[in-house]
Design a protein around this motif. Structure first.
Motif, mmCIF file in Angstrom:
data_model
loop_
_atom_site.group_PDB
_atom_site.id
_atom_site.type_symbol
_atom_site.label_atom_id
_atom_site.label_comp_id
_atom_site.label_asym_id
_atom_site.label_seq_id
_atom_site.Cartn_x
_atom_site.Cartn_y
_atom_site.Cartn_z
ATOM 1 N N ILE A 125 0.645 -1.325 0.010
ATOM 2 C CA ILE A 125 0.195 0.045 0.037
ATOM 3 C C ILE A 125 0.956 1.269 0.103
ATOM 4 O O ILE A 125 0.587 2.207 -0.839
ATOM 5 N N ILE A 126 1.863 1.032 0.799
ATOM 6 C CA ILE A 126 2.871 2.388 0.924
ATOM 7 C C ILE A 126 3.438 2.590 -0.374
ATOM 8 O O ILE A 126 3.553 3.834 -0.893
ATOM 9 N N GLY A 127 3.707 1.453 -1.089
ATOM 10 C CA GLY A 127 4.554 1.572 -2.368
ATOM 11 C C GLY A 127 3.555 2.227 -3.568
ATOM 12 O O GLY A 127 3.976 2.703 -4.289
ATOM 13 N N ARG A 128 2.389 1.726 -3.540
ATOM 14 C CA ARG A 128 1.272 2.214 -4.521
ATOM 15 C C ARG A 128 0.974 3.742 -4.391
ATOM 16 O O ARG A 128 0.999 4.555 -5.093
ATOM 17 N N ILE A 129 1.009 4.144 -2.924
ATOM 18 C CA ILE A 129 0.919 5.619 -2.774
ATOM 19 C C ILE A 129 2.178 6.282 -3.383
ATOM 20 O O ILE A 129 2.060 7.258 -3.932
ATOM 21 N N ALA A 130 3.450 5.979 -2.989
ATOM 22 C CA ALA A 130 4.657 6.543 -3.311
ATOM 23 C C ALA A 130 4.551 6.604 -5.046
ATOM 24 O O ALA A 130 4.962 7.514 -5.682
ATOM 25 N N ASP A 131 4.179 5.622 -5.692
ATOM 26 C CA ASP A 131 4.117 5.550 -6.989
ATOM 27 C C ASP A 131 3.116 6.577 -7.654
ATOM 28 O O ASP A 131 3.406 7.230 -8.493
ATOM 29 N N ALA A 132 1.939 6.686 -6.806
ATOM 30 C CA ALA A 132 0.927 7.635 -7.422
ATOM 31 C C ALA A 132 0.977 8.958 -7.115
ATOM 32 O O ALA A 132 0.714 9.858 -7.881
ATOM 33 N N ARG A 133 1.429 9.277 -5.955
ATOM 34 C CA ARG A 133 1.286 10.571 -5.276
ATOM 35 C C ARG A 133 2.770 11.324 -4.928
ATOM 36 O O ARG A 133 2.903 12.388 -4.402
ATOM 37 N N GLY A 134 3.805 10.421 -5.061
ATOM 38 C CA GLY A 134 5.157 11.069 -4.783
ATOM 39 C C GLY A 134 5.272 10.597 -3.055
ATOM 40 O O GLY A 134 4.353 10.337 -2.245
ATOM 41 N N PRO A 135 6.588 10.851 -2.715
ATOM 42 C CA PRO A 135 6.812 10.368 -1.536
ATOM 43 C C PRO A 135 6.700 11.260 -0.273
ATOM 44 O O PRO A 135 6.800 10.977 0.904
ATOM 45 N N ARG A 136 6.563 12.793 -0.395
ATOM 46 C CA ARG A 136 6.740 13.769 0.649
ATOM 47 C C ARG A 136 5.714 13.363 1.640
ATOM 48 O O ARG A 136 5.962 13.339 2.582
ATOM 49 N N GLY A 137 4.420 13.216 1.253
ATOM 50 C CA GLY A 137 3.440 13.059 2.062
ATOM 51 C C GLY A 137 3.460 12.073 3.037
ATOM 52 O O GLY A 137 3.057 11.792 4.115
ATOM 53 N N ILE A 138 3.633 10.552 2.529
ATOM 54 C CA ILE A 138 3.742 9.232 2.968
ATOM 55 C C ILE A 138 5.011 9.491 3.954
ATOM 56 O O ILE A 138 4.961 8.844 4.855
ATOM 57 N N VAL A 139 6.243 10.160 3.626
ATOM 58 C CA VAL A 139 7.401 10.206 4.516
ATOM 59 C C VAL A 139 6.872 10.925 5.614
ATOM 60 O O VAL A 139 7.477 10.542 6.791
ATOM 61 N N ILE A 140 6.501 11.971 5.296
ATOM 62 C CA ILE A 140 5.843 12.901 6.470
ATOM 63 C C ILE A 140 5.016 12.054 7.642
ATOM 64 O O ILE A 140 5.318 12.334 8.894
ATOM 65 N N ALA A 141 4.170 11.579 7.053
ATOM 66 C CA ALA A 141 3.082 10.911 7.825
ATOM 67 C C ALA A 141 3.742 9.668 8.582
ATOM 68 O O ALA A 141 3.487 9.530 9.610
ATOM 69 N N GLY A 142 4.859 8.931 7.958
ATOM 70 C CA GLY A 142 5.542 7.796 8.580
ATOM 71 C C GLY A 142 6.140 8.348 9.596
ATOM 72 O O GLY A 142 6.496 7.830 10.628
ATOM 73 N N MET A 143 6.985 9.445 9.593
ATOM 74 C CA MET A 143 7.744 10.118 10.649
ATOM 75 C C MET A 143 7.144 10.512 11.848
ATOM 76 O O MET A 143 7.482 10.246 12.848
ATOM 77 N N LEU A 144 5.754 11.029 11.850
ATOM 78 C CA LEU A 144 5.185 11.426 12.607
ATOM 79 C C LEU A 144 4.611 10.302 13.459
ATOM 80 O O LEU A 144 4.572 10.335 14.839
ATOM 81 N N LEU A 145 4.074 9.113 12.633
ATOM 82 C CA LEU A 145 3.608 7.838 13.459
ATOM 83 C C LEU A 145 4.822 7.310 14.177
ATOM 84 O O LEU A 145 4.606 6.634 15.251
ATOM 85 N N SER A 146 6.109 7.243 13.577
ATOM 86 C CA SER A 146 6.941 6.786 14.414
ATOM 87 C C SER A 146 7.548 7.201 15.545
ATOM 88 O O SER A 146 7.564 6.774 16.509
ATOM 89 N N ALA A 147 7.400 8.811 15.763
ATOM 90 C CA ALA A 147 7.708 9.601 16.759
ATOM 91 C C ALA A 147 6.712 9.150 18.017
ATOM 92 O O ALA A 147 6.996 9.082 18.876
ATOM 93 N N LEU A 148 5.345 9.047 17.393
ATOM 94 C CA LEU A 148 4.431 8.899 18.369
ATOM 95 C C LEU A 148 4.431 7.424 18.928
ATOM 96 O O LEU A 148 4.367 7.129 20.125
ATOM 97 N N GLY A 149 4.737 6.346 18.093
ATOM 98 C CA GLY A 149 5.269 5.241 18.521
ATOM 99 C C GLY A 149 6.215 4.957 19.608
ATOM 100 O O GLY A 149 6.103 4.380 20.501
ATOM 101 N N LEU A 150 7.141 5.853 19.453
ATOM 102 C CA LEU A 150 8.534 5.787 20.490
ATOM 103 C C LEU A 150 7.846 6.555 21.625
ATOM 104 O O LEU A 150 8.331 5.871 22.801
ATOM 105 N N PHE A 151 7.049 7.488 21.651
ATOM 106 C CA PHE A 151 6.690 8.054 22.737
ATOM 107 C C PHE A 151 5.810 7.180 23.537
ATOM 108 O O PHE A 151 6.066 7.062 24.915
#
Length: 404
Positions: free
Chosen positions: A65-91
């Motif tokens: 799913i992540i790959g399809r989003i990156a192919d269709a919409r570019g990486p910027r949005g999915i990368v930012i969302a992933g980094m936010l979620l990673s930080a939330l997970g560590l917290f």
């Protein structure tokens, strides 16, 4: 022209640094968390390994799913969302009190965040932005990631020793939040130049249908070999610091040796990038297969004669296993299946790695709990790598027939 070239290599460097801080923590620094987590939660290493394995499962299932989003919409949005979620997970990880909470936080929050923010989307960005020398671009990306990971493993180990694993997770969560500025500013299409056109190119060109790729035996041969390699690398990496301390090595020194293992991937990846760009496509399967077989033999030396010397051989073999294969695999996939559906194909490959990467740390943990030793695990991993390397000879024959 020079400005565009510098921008592309700057983009490659940025993706490598981000992956080192994010995926490097999840894949390598987690080895330093294994014992403290088990002691704090009053459980065994096998139980902690289940959480890590479940994280691999969820991340793998999410990767297509992540790959399809990156192919269709570019990486910027999915990368930012992933980094936010990673930080939330560590917290959230810093406040867990039992195994169930560990499973939920690590698997459903942190692992998905890492998969979205630091893996497929950034690989897609590098492949799309480099019109040539894709192998070297990927090699430099992974090498910078390795250097950053090398630095953070002893840092994380030292932080755990002095401020505890919970405060370490909080500090790292804050660091990931700060790093979001990089993709937010630098991955904007207006600043990315030619690389910013990757989204438009992907949108205008029909991606290879995933079902068609899955019907090709070449995909399954690559998937099987990559699962073997990833299983061994993951299984041993998660337990490596624990294995070393079991043999009397100081935890901080063990973390430093672990960092040295990651640093070894730098020259190996650069060499792999050079080979991938220079070699004919039909030569890549043989190079990859030989690499896996040699790694298996090196790792097997510890099962034959456990000790500090063979432990160093295992560390060196893991450095090679974590370095060269992925560069060769990604370039090979680009040659076989095309660029514009690259992230989707890679996402599927990551999903099919899940059984191995999920089970390997769990099995290693429970085998240790029942036998008190990692030797049987190392022997099994040796055999798995050799089988994975041998399977690639089938792909070698296919590609030679295809190319005439």
């Amino acid at each position: 022209m020079t400005d565009h070239l510098n921008r592309r290599w700057g983009l490659v460097a940025t993706t490598g640094a981000l992956t080192g801080f994010g995926h490097g923590f999840a894949a390598f620094a987690v080895s330093s968390l294994l014992k403290p987590l088990a002691l704090d939660l009053d459980t065994g290493r096998g139980a902690i390994s289940i959480a890590i394995g479940l994280g691999r499962l969820i991340a793998g299932l999410a990767s297509p799913i992540i790959g399809r989003i990156a192919d269709a919409r570019g990486p910027r949005g999915i990368v930012i969302a992933g980094m936010l979620l990673s930080a939330l997970g560590l917290f959230a990880l810093a406040f867990i009190q039992n195994e169930i909470q560990l499973y939920l936080v690590w698997s459903l929050i942190f692992s998905i965040g890492v998969a979205a923010g630091f893996t497929v989307a950034l690989d897609k960005l590098v492949v799309s932005s480099m019109s040539s020398k894709r192998g070297m671009g990927l090699a430099v990306r992974f090498s910078i990631s390795a250097v950053v990971s090398t630095l953070i493993v002893p840092i994380v180990t030292t932080m755990i020793e002095f401020i505890g694993w919970r405060n370490t997770c909080l500090v790292w969560a804050g660091l990931l939040l700060v790093l979001i500025a990089a993709p937010f500013v630098y991955f904007h299409p207006d600043r990315m130049g030619d690389a910013g056109q990757a989204r438009a190119v992907s949108a205008d060109t029909k991606d290879p249908p995933p079902k068609a790729v899955l019907r090709q035996s070449a995909f399954w041969i690559i998937a099987a070999a990559l699962m073997a390699q990833a299983s061994v690398t993951t299984g041993l990496s998660v337990h490596l610091v624990a294995l070393m301390t079991d043999y009397g090595i100081d935890p901080v020194f063990a973390g430093t040796l672990f960092g040295g293992m990651i640093l070894l991937t730098v020259p190996v990846r650069l060499l792999a990038g050079l080979v991938a760009d220079k070699a004919r496509p039909d030569q890549l399967p043989m190079a990859l297969g030989a690499l896996l077989v040699l790694e298996g033999i090196a790792i097997g030396s510890f099962a034959v004669a456990p000790g500090f010397a063979t432990m160093l051989v295992v560390i060196a073999a893991l450095g090679i296993a974590a370095g060269a294969p992925m560069v060769l695999v990604l370039v090979l996939c680009n040659e076989l299946f095309g660029q514009h559906g690259f992230a989707t194909v890679q996402g599927n490959l990551m999903m099919f790695q899940v059984p191995g990467t999920m089970l390997a740390p769990i099995i290693a943990g429970y085998v240790h709990d029942f036998t008190g030793s990692y030797v049987p695990v190392v022997a099994a991993f040796c055999a798995l790598l050799i089988l994975g390397g041998a399977a690639l000879t089938l792909l070698q024959r296919q590609m030679r027939r295809r190319l005439g």
